[in-house]
Each structure stands twice: as C-alpha cells, then as structure tokens.
Design a protein around this motif. Structure first.
Motif, short mmCIF file in Angstrom:
data_model
loop_
_atom_site.label_atom_id
_atom_site.label_comp_id
_atom_site.label_asym_id
_atom_site.label_seq_id
_atom_site.Cartn_x
_atom_site.Cartn_y
_atom_site.Cartn_z
N GLY A 175 0.78 -1.23 0.00
CA GLY A 175 0.00 0.00 0.00
C GLY A 175 0.81 1.28 0.00
N PRO A 177 2.49 4.53 -1.41
CA PRO A 177 2.36 5.32 -2.63
C PRO A 177 3.68 5.33 -3.38
N LYS A 178 3.59 5.65 -4.68
CA LYS A 178 4.77 5.59 -5.54
C LYS A 178 5.93 6.45 -5.02
N TRP A 179 5.61 7.66 -4.55
CA TRP A 179 6.71 8.54 -4.13
C TRP A 179 7.44 7.95 -2.93
N VAL A 182 9.73 5.17 -4.09
CA VAL A 182 11.00 5.67 -4.67
C VAL A 182 11.93 6.17 -3.56
N LEU A 183 11.38 7.03 -2.69
CA LEU A 183 12.26 7.67 -1.71
C LEU A 183 12.68 6.73 -0.58
N ASP B 23 1.78 11.48 -5.10
CA ASP B 23 2.34 10.89 -6.31
C ASP B 23 2.32 11.87 -7.47
N PHE B 26 5.00 14.48 -6.89
CA PHE B 26 6.35 13.93 -7.01
C PHE B 26 6.70 13.61 -8.45
#
Lengths: 277, 325
Positions: A175, A177-179, A182-183, B23, B26
């Motif tokens: 679950g 989120p994409k950001w 990445v981080l 998202d 970003f």
C-alpha cells in the motif's frame, strides 16, 4: 608450414606486439605527466600555500583564498546539482522508463555529458553575468552545477534501473504510494551508486577551468562575497602558469598538485564504493 | 449510517486522495526537472546565438571565411580558429585511434586476466586528470622537448620535401598545431580506449569462440570478427573522442601558440576556437569583440553538437543490435 600460415602468424605476432607497445607507450606519457605534476607540486608545497593569499606579481605567497573559493563554489554546485540531478534521474528510471520523452532526455543528457565545458561557461555568462553586470561566485557555482548535472543524472538513472522490480512490487503491494516507494525503497537500495555519481561529479568539476573564467573570474584578495568575483584554484593556475614569474609558476604547480591529488582520491573512493558490493 | 462509520470512510478517502496528490506532485516535479535538463541544451545554443547576434549581423556569412582578427578596427573572422580547431582535433584522432584500438585489444584479448581490470581502472583514472594539468605540462615540459628534439629533425627531413615541406617548415618554437594535436591525443586516448574496450566486451563470446575454433589468430578475430560486429559503436566512440578534442580548451590554449595568421605549417603557432575564447574573453573591450567571441562559441557549439549526436546514434545502434537477437 605453408606461406599463408606463416604470414598469418607473423601478422598476429606483429599486431599483438604493437598493442602491447601502444599500451606501454600511453602509460609512459600519462605517468610522465603525473610524475611532473607530483614532483613539481610537492617541491612547491609549503605552509605558505595554505596560509597566505595569492601574491602580487613576482612575490611569494599562497593559495588560501583560491582554495577557499574553489571549496565554496564546489559545495554550492553540489548543493544545486546533486538534488536536481537525482530528481531528474528518478524521473528517467522510475517514471519515464523506456518512453519517448525519457529517450530524448537521455540522449540530450549524454550530449551534455560530453559537451565542451567552455560552452557551458559562455551560457552562464549570458544567463547570469551579463544581466547582473558583474562576475560572481554564484555564476561560477551555477556553471559547475550544470557541468556536474549530467554525470549525476546518468549514474542515478543507471543504478536505479538496476534495482530489482520485486522490491518496488513488494512495497506497492503493502500500500505504499509511488513517491514513498521511490524515496524509501528504491533510492536507498541504490544509494551507493547515487553517491558514486555525486563523487564523480565533484571529481569532474574540481579541475574545470574554462567555465570559471567567464563566471567567477578570479580575485587576488580574500573574498567571501558570493555576489562578486571569487578566487579559485583552476583559474589561478591558468593565470600563474602563463605569467613570466618563477614564484607564480611554482604556485601553479602547487595548485595543480592539490587538484590532481583530490581528483585521483575522489575517483578511487567512488570506485571503491561501487565495487564494495 | 452511523456517524463514526461515515467518518471512517471519508478519512480513508482523504488518505487515498492525499496519496494520489503526493504521487502527482512527485512525479511531475521529477518530470519538470528532467524536461528542464533537456531544454538546457537548447537554451545553451540559443543564448550564444543571441550573444553572437551582433557579430553575425555585422559580418554576415563572411564571418566564416574571413581570416581577419583585428580588435582595433573591430573586424573579426572565424576561419583561422575554425581551421585550427578542426586540424588539431584531426591530428589528435590520427594518433589516438590506432593507439586506442591497440590498447582496447590488449585489455580485452591479450593481457593476463588478473591484469585486465586494474589496468583498465588505471587508464580510466588517468582520463580524469584535469585538462589544465595537461596544458601546464605541455607548456613547461613538452613544448621545450618538442623544440629541442622533435621539431629540428622534422624540419630537416620532411621540411625539405617539395609540397609536403610546407606543412613542416618554420622555426622550432615548441608550441604550435602539432604540439597541440599530440597533447590532445594523449588526453583522448584513455577516453577512446575505455569506450572501445567496453564495446569489444559486448561482442558475443560465441562469435569469437567460433572464429578461434576455426583456427583464426587473435589478430584475425579482432579485425575480422569483433571489429565488424562492433563497427558502428567503435566509430561512435571515436566521434565521442573527436567531440572532446574539438571542445578541449585548457590543454590547447597553453600550447597552440595563439597566432591569428592562417598557416599550413603544423609546426607554427596557430589558434583554436576554444583557445581564442579562453585567451581573449577578459580582454574583449568592445561589444563587437565580445560578440565575435560568443559567435565563435556558437560555431563550436554547433560543430560539437553534430559530432556528439552522430556519436550517440552510432553507439545506440550496438545496443539495439543486442536487443534484436
């Protein structure tokens, strides 16, 4: 043994000997250059180099203001260049992937990577120095940041793409989120590669002379004003080496030694980080 | 629906929306930065076109064919620096390409396996020595060496041959086109040979093994199997080196001699675009002078852009060759 076979054998031996010779030949020149830099540089090193300001023509002095100026401008360039480069690299590896836009940006980035640094210097001159009306350390830092940028982007992009997709899928599946994937997942997994990129970028900009010539210029005196011309090692070397004064020549060698030594250390450390895994 | 449950649902919705907003922000932040980097190249070219506008307008197309360089009369032409840039870079390639090929061959086929990686790393490290060091070494060590030991014999032998002699005549000053070409060659050899090595390593081992299996010698495997397979990428690597040599500033500025006369002798002082800009930028005392220098920068930008773009396209072809198999 027939003639053809003999000829092939001889061609082979001659060719292979030539390649051995070529390698030795090149190493000979490169070590000659390094040897000169180290012997002349070490001979020129003394306490005055790191405690005194750049001297007026024909007298003794040091490189303190130039060392400080180079340090400040490199730090600012890293502060501008590495976050920008890392974010752009993240776009290429995580969002753009194999798309057309990412392809075009990679292509342009590779051209920027090899573009002559003198052109970046002229660009920043037109962008910053001319509108402002004076040379400044800010302009120098921006020029260095632009030169560092493509190195960081390329290495970030490449190392992020090496991170296995399983990691991303696992994080998305719980679950995240994409950001935050990445981080908190992919970027930490690629951190050694990204760090290498930043170090290689620093190595790249430490010896850059041409772009600083049109942006930060040089300053014979101690200056902490980022809005005015600032001394730096490469331009000092340039100026001192072309002068007729012996004392200035020896300071140029001292500066050359410091820069070369720093760059070799940075390149070796960045490779050690990369190969440690 | 009970109030508590309703709250729960809207909270979840809110959380979902915040996730998406994060998202969105970003992804677009990174995309905007990446696009800005892409625009950087365009902006670089445009800024120099603007800066050089005055010179382009004043001298027109004559700027490219004029050998004039007179700051007092404010009359400028780009032919001498363009000629010097191209000739010094081509000289560098003539020396660097065969040597780099041999080094790449040595590193991929010939050297003992334990030696390959350290030697490759040493050569890569040497590629990182800043160009100003090459320049300083060229000025203090190599130019005197050329003047004392290399140029006099060249003068005495090649200089006396009719026609060809014109390229090798003149007093032995040490600095000049040939010295600049040699130093550029030393600078780009580590660069080109690292690329060639990487490219040769991409040739499928099956191809090489089959050739060896048929009894080919190492030299034949390199020349008749590996080189044809990687040809496009090898040329791409050479072009990357050419791009470096064309735009190299400091190493050339110190040793090319900075003379604004068109001379065909390789032993005479000459000039290159980058050297002219680096030497005269702070002396440019009139807007026309400054504009002429920036116009030269624009010319250099166009030349290197074309060369580097060709290089990248050729290097990409090897990648697509891999993908197809």
């Amino acid at each position: 043994m027939n003639v053809l076979y003999l000829r092939r054998r001889i061609t082979n031996v001659v060719g292979l000997s030539l390649s051995l010779l070529a390698t030795l030949f090149t190493l000979f020149w490169l070590f000659w250059i390094l040897w000169t830099t180290f012997t002349e540089g070490i001979a020129a090193l003394n306490w005055r180099v790191v405690t005194e300001m750049t001297p007026p023509p024909g007298s003794e002095g040091g490189l303190l203001n130039a060392i400080y100026g180079s340090f400040v401008m490199i730090v600012i360039a890293v502060l501008i260049g590495s976050p920008t480069g890392i974010l752009a690299g993240i776009y290429l590896a995580e969002f753009g992937k194999k798309g057309a836009l990412a392809g075009v940006i990679r292509f342009i980035n590779d051209i920027l990577l090899s573009a002559p640094s003198i052109i970046i210097g002229l660009f920043v001159y037109e962008l910053v120095v001319r509108p402002q009306g004076h040379f400044s350390a800010w302009a120098g830092s921006i020029a260095l940041a632009i030169i560092m940028l493509p190195v960081v982007i390329r290495v970030t992009d490449e190392t992020l793409r090496l991170v296995p997709d399983n990691l991303r899928e696992a994080a998305l599946a719980v679950g995240a989120p994409k950001w935050s994937v990445v981080l908190q997942v992919t970027l930490p997994a690629a951190v050694s590669g990204v760090l290498t990129g930043v170090l290689l970028g620093i190595a790249r900009i430490s010896g850059e002379t041409a772009p600083l010539l049109f942006t930060a210029l040089n300053n014979q005196f101690w200056s902490t004003n980022l809005n005015g011309p600032m001394a730096n090692i490469p331009v000092s070397i340039f100026q001192f080496a072309l002068s007729p004064y012996e004392q200035w020549h020896s300071l140029a060698w001292a500066g050359g030694f410091i820069v070369t030594f720093l760059i070799l250390i940075l390149s070796i450390v960045s490779r050690m980080i990369l190969f440690r895994k | 629906m009970p109030v508590a449950e309703e709250n729960q649902v809207s909270l979840e919705r809110l959380a979902k929306r915040r996730f998406r907003l994060g998202d969105f922000l970003f992804q677009n932040l990174t995309a905007v930065i990446a696009v800005l980097v892409g625009l950087l190249l365009l902006a670089t070219g445009a800024s120099m076109l603007v800066g050089g506008q005055e010179a382009f307008q004043k001298f027109g197309l004559g700027f490219f064919v004029s050998t004039a360089w007179d700051p007092v009369a404010k009359n400028f032409g780009a032919l001498v620096p363009i000629y010097g840039t191209i000739v010094s870079a081509v000289l560098a390639l003539i020396i660097a390409v065969p040597v780099s090929f041999c080094i790449a061959l040595f590193l991929t086929e010939l050297a003992p396996v334990w030696m390959r990686r350290p030697l490759g790393i040493i050569i890569e490290l040497l590629a990182g020595i800043p160009s100003i060091i090459y320049g300083m070494w060229g000025l203090f060590v190599f130019a005197p060496f050329m003047a004392a030991y290399v140029q006099p014999p060249i003068n005495d032998t090649l200089g006396n041959i009719p026609l060809v002699g014109a390229f090798f005549s003149g007093p032995p000053l040490g600095v000049g086109m040939l010295t600049a070409g040699i130093i550029l060659a030393i600078m780009i050899i580590p660069f080109i040979s690292s690329i060639m090595r990487d490219v040769f390593l991409q040739a499928p081992p099956v191809l090489k093994e089959s050739a060896y299996g048929l009894g080919a010698t190492t030299w034949e495997v390199m020349f008749k199997v590996v080189l044809p397979y990687t040809r496009a990428a090898v040329v791409g690597g050479i072009f990357l080196g050419l791009g470096r040599a064309l735009g190299e500033t400091m190493a050339v500025t110190f040793v090319i001699g900075n003379a604004h006369d068109l001379t065909f002798s390789l032993l005479q002082p000459a000039n290159s675009i980058a050297a002219v800009i680096a030497n005269e930028f702070t002396e440019a005392d009139s807007p026309t002078y400054l504009s002429a220098l920036i116009a030269l920068g624009f010319v250099l930008f166009i030349i290197t852009f074309v060369v580097l773009a060709i290089a990248k396209l050729l290097l990409l072809r090897l990648g697509s060759l891999e993908g197809r198999k």
